[in-house]
Design an enzyme around this catalytic site. Sequence first.
Site, PDB file in Angstrom:
ATOM      1  N   ASP A 233     -11.681  64.581  81.478  1.00 19.30           N
ATOM      2  CA  ASP A 233     -12.982  64.978  80.934  1.00 19.30           C
ATOM      3  C   ASP A 233     -14.056  64.935  82.021  1.00 19.30           C
ATOM      4  OD1 ASP A 233     -14.712  65.880  79.013  1.00 19.30           O
ATOM      5  OD2 ASP A 233     -15.106  63.918  78.135  1.00 19.30           O
TER       6      ASP A 233
ATOM      7  N   LEU B 201     -28.454  54.199  75.604  1.00 23.73           N
ATOM      8  CA  LEU B 201     -28.227  55.003  76.807  1.00 23.73           C
ATOM      9  C   LEU B 201     -27.570  56.327  76.498  1.00 23.73           C
ATOM     10  CD1 LEU B 201     -26.845  52.169  79.102  1.00 23.73           C
ATOM     11  CD2 LEU B 201     -29.023  53.364  79.386  1.00 23.73           C
TER      12      LEU B 201
END
Length: 912
Positions: free
Chosen positions: A241, A120
């Site tokens: 983040d 992924l």
Amino acid sequence: MEESGSSKEDDPPPWRPPGGAFRPYNASESSSAVDAPAKSGTGKTPFVERLTKGILETFQMCNPNFKHLEVLNPKHFFTNPSDGIQNNGHDNANSDLILYTDCVLVNLESKRRYVVKDMLGQGTFGQVAKCWNMETKNYVAVKVIKNHPAYYRQGLIEVAIVDMLNQKFDPDDQYHIVRILDHFVHQNHLCITFELLGSNLFELIKPKHPRGLSLNNIQMFSQQILQALVVMKDAGIIHCDLKPENILVSSSVQPLIIKVIDFGSACLEGKTCYTYIQVFHILASLSWSRHYRSPEVLLGHQYNAAIDMWSFGCIIAELFLGVPLFPAVSEYDLLKRMIETLGAQPPDSLLRDAKKTNQFFKHVGSTYCMESEGVTTAFRVLTEEEYEERESKRPAIGKLKFKYVKLEDLIANYPYSKNMSKEEIRKESFSRVALVDFLRGLLELDPERRWSPLQALHHPFITGELLTCPYEPPSETRRKPIFDAVTVDHNPGWGHWLANGLSPQVVAMNKSIPQNSPHLSKVPLSYGSSYSSLGSYGSCIDNTGLRSSYNGMNSGPIYSSPLGPRGPLKRAQAGGYFPGPIPDARRMPWMLNPGSLGQMSLGASPLQFSPPSSQMHVSTVSQGSYGPTSPRGFQGSYLRKSAVVGQYNVTKNWGSPTMSMHNEIMSDCGPGHCDNGFQGHVGSPYSVHSTSTHFSRRQPEGGDSSLSSGASTSYRSFPEDSHDENAPHTLDVSYDKLEGSSSAPGPADWDPNYSDDYLLQEDNSEVNSLCFSFSNDMQLGNHTGTTITTPGAGRADYGQQQPYTNSNLTSLNQRAENLLQAYSFGGSNLCTAHSQYFQPILPDRFGQQSVQWFGLVDSASMHGHQIGQQAWPNHNMAYSDFFHQSYGAEQWHVLGRNCWTFHSNDVTPNPW
Ligand SMILES: Nc1ncnc2c1ncn2[C@@H]1O[C@H](COP(=O)(O)OP(=O)(O)OP(=O)(O)O)[C@@H](O)[C@H]1O
């Protein structure tokens, strides 16, 4: 020769499959794979597709002796490089577990097996694989952390944080935070199982490039992200983040649900003793997310959860524009863009304290007057020449420019979709005004005045109310500290070599969570409605999701959480997830490194870890990226992950790094290519230099950088649906060479609070658990004079009511003016040509990697927060009523001058 001479009669008869491979169709033959789809109602599936999907059955029909043996299949490797040269051949040179199709990750304790089916994504911390959970028979995402102490440790922190957020703050999975399902150690790799999610926001806007999303979608996503941010703030977690890549679509069913992922860089707010770690961490992790980096981080100032709000603002602007708002290629570039776009610079109070002010600003006394703002400041941003003189290098400046510089102009002049009716355009122009006002509150250069998630959640852009004057949220105070904690399970592997100080060869005994473990079951706790602490605030649900219940004096039920004050620990005692700290492990001197303050010697860089060299796994392959130099001698910006990791490796003297942070990390901001691939609509006279698309998404692959270093990109950038058919735009863009850094400072350079004494104070390695104080009391001033304030750490101003001071009013006036400008622009230029919207270029998207930080969270548990009584005014009330009631007649009079009056037919209800 013999063959050619053989007669036809000698040839064996041609092989024929028994029954014949092809024969007349017989509906009663139910076993045919080729026919099967037709029976299951998908008869329209093309023949070739059916044949292919049922290839094994087809073969078997052709030859009943045919047998498929999976073991004979060639391995399809997902991991690159796939040479097993570490960890008994299980890991590659980057300490990544080598994953291939159908390899199985096993939780040894629970015997749960995850079959790897696909890759992924890959990030700083490792790889994320799509796996089939053989027990539950569904797909999950398993993050396989690199086999490295720093990553392992950080992975545990991610586990602890997400688990705490899930269980304690969002037990019913309402607030858009990824769900953690399991964690275990496999082949010395910490594996974290998450629910499987879909594409990320960047991928969502990519096909529409360079257009962004519709305002409806942006509003919907904003609300969801804000709900997640409210929860995080409540928990005292800074994500650190936040970027489009870390927001994933959870369900493709409309309306789209999104979730925030990647808490691998997250940290705890309000624990200033960890500031140096946080700063270290933040600078490192955000180096790859420069576009979303807040001014206080950029300037090396203390920071708090407000940095997430800045990132959020950048994301929202990007969703609208289709390209990053601040597509900077260097920090100097970023700062200049911020100042230009927002028409202001960070406040003097911040500049005075920030570590890096001198790098970007010149102290000019109090005489300097910023042109755009009319504000007097003692600091002037350096010119490029001055910067070069001071830093001995020319600042990298990206060439991507929008035609319009100011935020208001950017939004107002952004091309309307071609197929919009005039009425729709008119409505959207009003929504854009709300968007501008919304962004202004998020992209506030002064972190003290930047809106909190809760404040933003009530903005008319989110609630759908009509914005009639600049939104001024009620002030918010800090929450009272609540001693609480995040529990980090240091030993999910029951013997992981890191946790127990053993060699990696020791077989890990995995600890598991039973599928029906209490940990996994939902805690019957309604977020924002149960536990509390005196004087704190809570959140409750309303039509915008979370609603403030600001009430500093609430004396409601104190801690009624079914978990009790130390829920996670109790759960652990019950055989659940987090058994609490493993004292033995943490008594290992080296265990506290990396990231531990405890074992650091005076003056040591936090990056200087003493390796248990005899016990730890030593890489045998040198990547050659990091030399055995002192961290301070490391070449490259200290904002770069490579620096961080490089230093780590170097000081561990492991000979060679085992991490995949090489050239791409060394380059602060490799622009790579970014041909937008956009084809102008038919008949458009635009001339396009390049139409190929390749957004370079760098992956850590061996020692190679996938960074497109050519950095010369040609692309056209203008929205597809531009109404201006006559505006040719050909964009030739070349990025400047990347900025390098001439110095590699240590913690004292990037940590405003750093001092050697400080490190000493933190030397508490004997402490089994560290409790973090969370300032969980947040209060709203009631605007009539009383505010319950909570003194304490954190935002200096948060403990005080923020009356309408001159500066507030100046700001309001300014925003009102800006908005009016936007209004008039939007109104008079609804169908204006917009092909010149972007001056040139779409920026390259890069910076997939964020770095680990060597934080330390040993053990903790979270207390709850109090649900307060709702003090927020009814946000359906008219603005005038609201202000009148809230601020009193006198203030309303003042404010009223900043509010617009509309002729009745000018006021268009917000389309939402
Ligand atoms: N639950 C999930 N479902 C689907 N895909 C996921 C999931 N979690 C992560 N991914 C994919 O894997 C990628 C990397 O995941 P993640 O960001 O957690 O790793 P990381 O190593 O922390 O990355 P970064 O370097 O950005 O910090 C994501 O960008 C996403 O594409």
